[in-house]
Design a protein around this motif. Structure first.
Motif, PDB file in Angstrom:
ATOM      1  N   GLN A  91       0.847  -1.197   0.000  1.00 55.59           N
ATOM      2  CA  GLN A  91       0.000   0.000   0.000  1.00 55.59           C
ATOM      3  C   GLN A  91       0.877   1.239   0.000  1.00 55.59           C
ATOM      4  O   GLN A  91       1.917   1.294   0.669  1.00 55.59           O
ATOM      5  CB  GLN A  91      -0.944   0.008   1.199  1.00 55.59           C
TER       6      GLN A  91
ATOM      7  N   GLU B 251      -4.232  -0.278  -6.688  1.00 59.95           N
ATOM      8  CA  GLU B 251      -4.528  -0.118  -5.264  1.00 59.95           C
ATOM      9  C   GLU B 251      -5.896   0.529  -5.102  1.00 59.95           C
ATOM     10  O   GLU B 251      -6.279   1.426  -5.868  1.00 59.95           O
ATOM     11  CB  GLU B 251      -3.453   0.750  -4.617  1.00 59.95           C
TER      12      GLU B 251
ATOM     13  N   VAL C  74      -4.964  -4.050  -2.152  1.00 63.60           N
ATOM     14  CA  VAL C  74      -3.885  -3.915  -3.126  1.00 63.60           C
ATOM     15  C   VAL C  74      -4.008  -5.066  -4.117  1.00 63.60           C
ATOM     16  O   VAL C  74      -4.497  -6.147  -3.773  1.00 63.60           O
ATOM     17  CB  VAL C  74      -2.497  -3.925  -2.466  1.00 63.60           C
TER      18      VAL C  74
END
Length: 545
Positions: A52, A79, A91
């Motif tokens: 992330q 994402e 993700v």
């Protein structure tokens, strides 16, 4: 004015993590849906936290610190960032030949987008009955104080490279990760101290109710009434106001709901402080009367706050609240002293200017009197404050100050006029009107009058702060601080010395006869007694003290 407002707050809203807890989140469990330890759950959680690109929170850092995996063969494809409505984030990474969407978030929200569950390598449909059974296991962890996140995934062909939140559907529930953040040992004492000082603590958190209930129970916060964010959102305006007033704990809140709760508490007449350190606290910090953050907070929270603490502790905050009340009480002392004194002097000067054939006090004498008086008040910021004055929240009450001025101010005028009469009749300042006397003799009579009032005015103004500074009997039940006493004695000493000093002629002062001081001592004694009696009546009548 932030430190003054801090002393006035009667409701403190705070988040849970790091304030009631130690802010030391540790990953304790990574299990599949039947409670068996699962490395696959840990792998997927690690990939989600590692790839992330947003600000990594405490939970993400706990995952990354728990294990160090080799992710060289993985690549971030897309994402879906976290938001407070979905309460999850995803993700998409290239992993084992597929583009795998890995979703991590609050268990209820993860359940809502899962259609299947996995045990070992087998995948099964997630029917409602199984969903309910699974949630019971999660609730058990929550009641033990664990914060639980769900881990789910879905595989997509590598040709798909763009994803939206609609792709967070038909996911496969893989398992859970559970974190522990123990309550602070100091939190219980701090909550007790805040309660004794009249500050109600309300918990505003995005966590679920079970975890929050466990923490609140550990630190001594009542959990008799709580409500969730979705429940709040369904209420009308009146119901919302009623719940905000009655509930001590608010869970599963969005940032906007935290802000609305703070605003509603203020609309109800409360002085509200808010303690928070996260991005989701910024709007609530701005909405509070006193926004309080910490040095380790994110930049947006520190910018929105009015006060930044160097230590995230309710004990520090309690000390700050008490210090705010002490400062506020000393400010009120000065305002009451200055307003009542000036109010009385106004009447004295007005009457004297009308009645006397000469100036009651020369301009240079007025300036010297005011300068010395101001010097005598420099000890007020360091003055002692009686415990009852800081025992509960205090706030500005201009009408109360006005009433105090109207009650106490005229007393000083009475003694000013008594001094006028003393100087005019007893010390023969009336000789100024005798045409048989020379100009020098007439001016000497006027100077004696001016000197007498200069000394009486300075001494009464300087002494009276010791009467006003406390609701108790001054000197006996409540004593001023050493700097305050020193400033008073020094200024009163200078006032007594000036008529006999080498600079007396510059100020237009003349030596006073010895009997004058007997009269002044009597005046000061009677003035103090009357002012104390009126002060006690005032506090009993207008403040119930």
């Amino acid at each position: 004015p932030s430190i003054q407002n801090l002393g006035a707050i009667n409701i403190l809203c705070t988040d849970k993590t790091g304030t009631l807890t130690q802010d030391r989140v540790v990953l304790e469990h990574h299990v599949d849906i039947i409670g068996n330890k699962s490395d696959e759950v840990l792998n997927y959680a690690y990939l989600n936290s590692y790839f992330q690109t947003g600000l990594k929170n405490l939970l993400d850092r706990a995952v990354l610190e728990h294990v160090d995996l080799n992710v060289d063969e993985c690549r971030l494809v897309d994402e879906l960032p976290f938001d407070f409505q979905r309460r999850r984030m995803s993700v998409i990474v290239e992993y084992e030949g597929d583009n795998v969407l890995i979703c991590k978030g609050a268990v209820e929200e993860i359940y809502s987008c899962c259609s299947y569950y996995q045990i070992d390598e087998e995948i099964y449909p997630l029917i409602d009955m199984i969903r309910a059974d699974l949630f019971e296991d999660v609730e058990k962890l929550n009641t033990e104080g664990f914060r639980v996140l769900g881990i789910a995934y879905r595989e997509f062909p590598r040709q798909k490279t763009t994803f939206t939140v609609e792709d967070e559907s038909q996911l496969i529930l893989l398992g859970y990760i559970a974190f522990i953040d123990p309550p602070k040992e100091s939190a219980t004492k701090a909550i007790e101290l805040l309660s004794k000082t009249g500050v109600e603590v309300k918990v505003l958190t995005g966590d679920n109710g079970l975890v929050t209930k466990k923490v609140c129970k550990d630190v001594g916060i009542p959990f008799t009434s709580s409500i969730t964010g979705p429940e709040l959102a369904a209420l009308d305006k009146d119901e919302f106001s009623d719940k905000v007033r009655k509930c001590e704990v608010f869970v599963k809140l969005t940032p906007n709901q935290k802000e609305e709760i703070v605003k509603e508490l203020r609309r109800q007449g409360n002085i509200v402080g808010y303690l928070g350190d996260g991005i989701n606290d910024a709007t609530a910090l701005k909405a509070a009367d006193v926004g309080i953050s910490v040095d380790s907070a994110v930049d947006v929270a520190k910018e929105a706050a009015d006060i930044v603490l160097l230590e995230k502790s309710l004990l520090v905050l309690e000390e700050g609240i008490m210090e705010g009340r002490r400062i506020f009480s000393n400010i009120i002392k000065y305002i009451r002293m200055g307003s009542s004194s000036n109010f009385g002097n106004m009447f004295s000067m007005l009457g004297a200017s009308f009645l006397l054939p000469f100036l009651p006090m020369k301009p240079l004498q007025i300036l010297a009197n005011n300068l010395l008086y101001d010097i005598s008040q420099t000890g007020i910021p360091m003055d002692n404050v009686d415990p009852e004055l800081v025992a509960k929240p205090v706030r500005w009450d201009i009408d109360n100050i006005k009433r105090f001025m109207m009650c106490i101010g005229p007393i000083s005028s009475i003694f000013d006029y008594a001094t006028f009469a003393l100087m005019w009749f007893f010390f023969n300042a009336k000789n100024y009107l005798n045409p048989a006397l020379s100009l020098a003799e007439r001016n000497a009579a006027a100077s004696l009058f001016q000197t007498g009032w200069f000394v009486e005015s300075l001494l009464t103004q300087t002494l009276i702060v010791h009467i006003i500074r406390t609701k108790r009997i001054p000197f006996f039940q409540s004593r001023a601080s050493a700097p305050m006493i020193l400033a008073t004695l020094v200024v009163m000493g200078i006032g007594i010395w000036l008529p006999y000093s080498p600079i007396a002629s510059i100020l237009g002062l003349v030596p006073l006869p010895g009997i004058y001081w007997i009269w002044i001592v009597a005046f000061l004694l009677i003035y103090s007694i009357i002012t104390h009696k009126v002060k006690c009546w005032f506090f009993k009548h207008f403040e119930g003290a």
